[in-house]
Design an enzyme around this catalytic site. Structure first.
Site, PDB file in Angstrom:
ATOM      1  N   GLU A  25       0.844  -1.190   0.000  1.00 22.78           N
ATOM      2  CA  GLU A  25       0.000   0.000   0.000  1.00 22.78           C
ATOM      3  C   GLU A  25       0.883   1.245   0.000  1.00 22.78           C
ATOM      4  OE1 GLU A  25      -2.797   0.150   3.268  1.00 22.78           O
ATOM      5  OE2 GLU A  25      -3.636   2.059   2.581  1.00 22.78           O
ATOM      6  N   ASN A  70      -6.637   1.560   2.858  1.00 22.24           N
ATOM      7  CA  ASN A  70      -7.343   2.833   3.007  1.00 22.24           C
ATOM      8  C   ASN A  70      -6.958   3.818   1.903  1.00 22.24           C
ATOM      9  OD1 ASN A  70      -8.249   1.655   5.351  1.00 22.24           O
ATOM     10  ND2 ASN A  70      -6.949   2.856   6.719  1.00 22.24           N
ATOM     11  N   GLU A 171     -12.621  -1.825   2.760  1.00 25.34           N
ATOM     12  CA  GLU A 171     -13.159  -1.526   4.107  1.00 25.34           C
ATOM     13  C   GLU A 171     -14.145  -0.359   4.118  1.00 25.34           C
ATOM     14  OE1 GLU A 171      -9.973  -1.204   7.013  1.00 25.34           O
ATOM     15  OE2 GLU A 171      -9.328  -3.269   6.660  1.00 25.34           O
ATOM     16  N   GLU A 295      -6.319  -9.014   3.689  1.00 21.87           N
ATOM     17  CA  GLU A 295      -5.395  -8.355   4.635  1.00 21.87           C
ATOM     18  C   GLU A 295      -5.381  -9.193   5.904  1.00 21.87           C
ATOM     19  OE1 GLU A 295      -5.798  -4.163   5.434  1.00 21.87           O
ATOM     20  OE2 GLU A 295      -6.433  -3.758   3.370  1.00 21.87           O
TER      21      GLU A 295
HETATM   22  O1  AHR Z   1      -2.830  -2.477   6.354  1.00 11.72           O
HETATM   23  C1  AHR Z   1      -3.074  -1.268   7.012  1.00 11.72           C
HETATM   24  C2  AHR Z   1      -4.525  -0.822   6.905  1.00 11.72           C
HETATM   25  O2  AHR Z   1      -5.335  -1.667   7.653  1.00 11.72           O
HETATM   26  C3  AHR Z   1      -5.143  -0.840   5.535  1.00 11.72           C
HETATM   27  O3  AHR Z   1      -4.889   0.324   4.812  1.00 11.72           O
HETATM   28  C4  AHR Z   1      -6.604  -0.948   5.833  1.00 11.72           C
HETATM   29  O4  AHR Z   1      -7.312  -1.595   4.809  1.00 11.72           O
HETATM   30  C5  AHR Z   1      -6.649  -1.693   7.156  1.00 11.72           C
HETATM   31  O5  AHR Z   1      -7.506  -1.086   8.051  1.00 11.72           O
END
Ligand code: AHR
Length: 511
Positions: A25, A70, A171, A295
């Protein structure tokens, strides 16, 4: 006597290779200063860190998710293509950082090619539009003479990237997400995205955003069921707080609390799998829908920082969790769980690959010191799982001592966490066993039905003197995998699993 029984004919199913997937990310130093650092002497011609690529190759990554997380809910992919000097610098509201957009779709595809894995893109269902998602699929996969396919060609990529896996947002159920939605709102919006994206390329596979929550997941299955191939779930593991007790006691409570989590997640995987089957029956869905745990990891020390304006900059170090032996055992037990649940799980992605809650930790190299990375404790069970396992999961039967978990509904947790896999073409059987006991070795009689192993085998293992042992730049190999030979194996035989250890016993089969 503790006992592990394996029967070569009792098969749970084939393990999808995507179970061993990963995730990167735009967060902290995961992308910038992690996988991508063009100014580093360690960078290749694409700006990718060669040392990181090599470490990643050790994990034989089948699929890599990007760009978030996110971050995906505020990401506009057009910002990240075309000439780098013309790409906009933006405020990243997900992580209070400055995004330079120097790493975008084509850099990510180059990275996947260099790692030998499939790309998995997460579309922006936060503040993104259907048009953007439609255009992104066309940019990546289009082969006609159309605007976005031609844009890709102008950017130097004549052939389509052929991105098969696409996420319908990240999410969206959470207030921390840009574009937070109710289950009904999400399902309604995602249905329209899904429809258009699949019209652009009917070969793509879509992952809907699940919430580890039955009501949300049911709504998603009800509305989106006809269009999706996967429903996701995210799991981050944290121990329960242990305060007001001596340090030793607190460490052991933390250890056992954390190690009960894979069993708890396994419960939800079972529930979700039945929910999927119920939805297929109720809404007459003929196609298969599987679970994408896209995740997962241990994450509780390095929390999300507050949004302070003065902290906003490029690649601020964030979520740089340092992992110890307990965390590595938790990852090993979770990998066992993923394989036991292979019928339900079609994909899983460790969050994340580099620096951010990650198995690989980097730093810039200098003329004095060219050691650019070290492998965290959790790297090793990930590597063990891909190196020493087969594609078929067997239904092993375990009887052993257990401890009572204080976690709600976790119940009794066996000290030995077991998963057996088979490689028929190599005639090899792999028995992965995590001994959760923090102090004692656990002996078990191991018995094989409907087959026979040869007298020699291998024992791959991972352990340390203390549960809080960590790797670091100074001591990079304090915890790493070691392999010993096994001789004179009988059937059955008794094996002593060392205290606080992850193990794989590798057998060659007769016949
Ligand atoms: O992996 C860190 C964060 O955790 C990600 O951006 C999100 O999808 C989750 O809440």
């Amino acid at each position: 006597m503790n006992e592990i029984r394996i029967d070569l004919r009792r098969r749970l199913g084939r393990i999808d290779r995507k179970t061993y997937g990963h995730f990167v990310e735009h967060l902290g130093r995961c992308v910038y200063q992690g996988i991508y650092e063009p100014e580093s002497p360690l960078a290749d011609s694409s700006g990718l860190r060669r040392d990181v690529l090599e470490a990643a190759r050790g994990l034989q990554i089948p699929i890599l998710r990007w760009p978030g997380g996110n971050f995906a809910s505020g990401y506009h992919w057009l910002d990240g293509v075309g000439h780098r000097s013309e790409r906009p610098r933006r405020v990243d509201l997900a992580w209070n950082a400055i995004e330079t957009n120097q790493f975008g779709t084509n850099e990510f595809i180059e990275c996947c090619r260099a790692m030998g894995c499939e790309p998995y893109l997460c579309a922006n269902l936060g503040n993104g539009s259907i048009d953007e998602a439609q255009a992104w699929v066309e940019y990546c996969n289009g082969s006609n003479d159309t605007a976005y396919a031609n844009l890709r060609r102008r950017h130097g990529y004549d052939q389509p990237h052929g991105v098969k896996y696409w996420g319908l947002g990240n999410e969206l159920y959470g207030a921390w997400q840009i574009g937070h939605k109710s289950a009904q709102e999400y399902a309604r919006v995602a249905l329209e995205f899904a429809k258009v994206m699949k019209w652009v390329d009917p070969e793509i596979r879509l992952v809907a955003c699940g919430a580890q929550h039955m009501e949300w997941d049911w709504e998603v299955l009800k509305t989106l069921g006809p269009r999706i191939d996967y429903i996701s779930a995210h799991f981050y593991f944290a121990p329960e707080a242990a305060s007001g007790v001596p340090a030793d006691e607190a460490a052991s409570r933390r250890h056992y609390s954390l190690l009960a989590v894979p069993r708890q997640v396994e419960d939800y995987v079972r529930i979700l799998w039945q929910l999927i089957q119920a939805a297929r029956r109720q809404f007459r869905l003929r196609h298969e829908i599987r679970i994408a745990l896209d995740e997962w990891n241990v994450w509780y020390r390095a929390r999300v920082p507050e949004h302070k304006l003065e902290d906003r900059r490029e690649a601020p170090p964030q979520l740089e969790e340092t992992y110890d032996l307990t965390d590595a055992l938790c990852v090993a037990a979770f990998l066992n769980m993923l394989r036991r649940q292979c019928a339900a799980i079609g994909m899983a992605n460790l969050a994340q690959l580099v620096n951010v809650i990650a198995p690989i930790r980097t730093r810039p190299v200098s003329a004095e010191d060219d050691r650019g990375l070290f492998l965290q404790t959790i790297y090793h069970p990930l590597r063990m799982a891909v190196e020493h396992s087969g594609p078929v999961a067997l239904d092993s039967w375990v009887e052993c001592e257990s401890y009572e978990s204080s976690r709600p509904l976790a119940g009794q947790v066996p000290y030995l966490d077991v998963c057996a896999t088979l490689d028929e073409s190599l005639r090899r059987l792999f028995l992965s066993v995590v001994n959760l006991h923090h102090r004692d070795a656990v002996d078990a009689r191991i018995l094989l039905h409907e087959g026979q192993w040869k007298r020699k085998g291998l024992h791959h293992s991972l352990t340390a003197g203390n549960i809080d042992a960590v790797n670091s730049f100074d001591e990079p190999d304090r915890i790493c995998q070691v392999t010993a030979r096994l001789r004179k194996l009988a059937n059955p035989f008794t094996f002593s699993f060392p205290p606080r250890s992850a193990n794989v016993l590798e057998f060659e089969l007769e016949g």
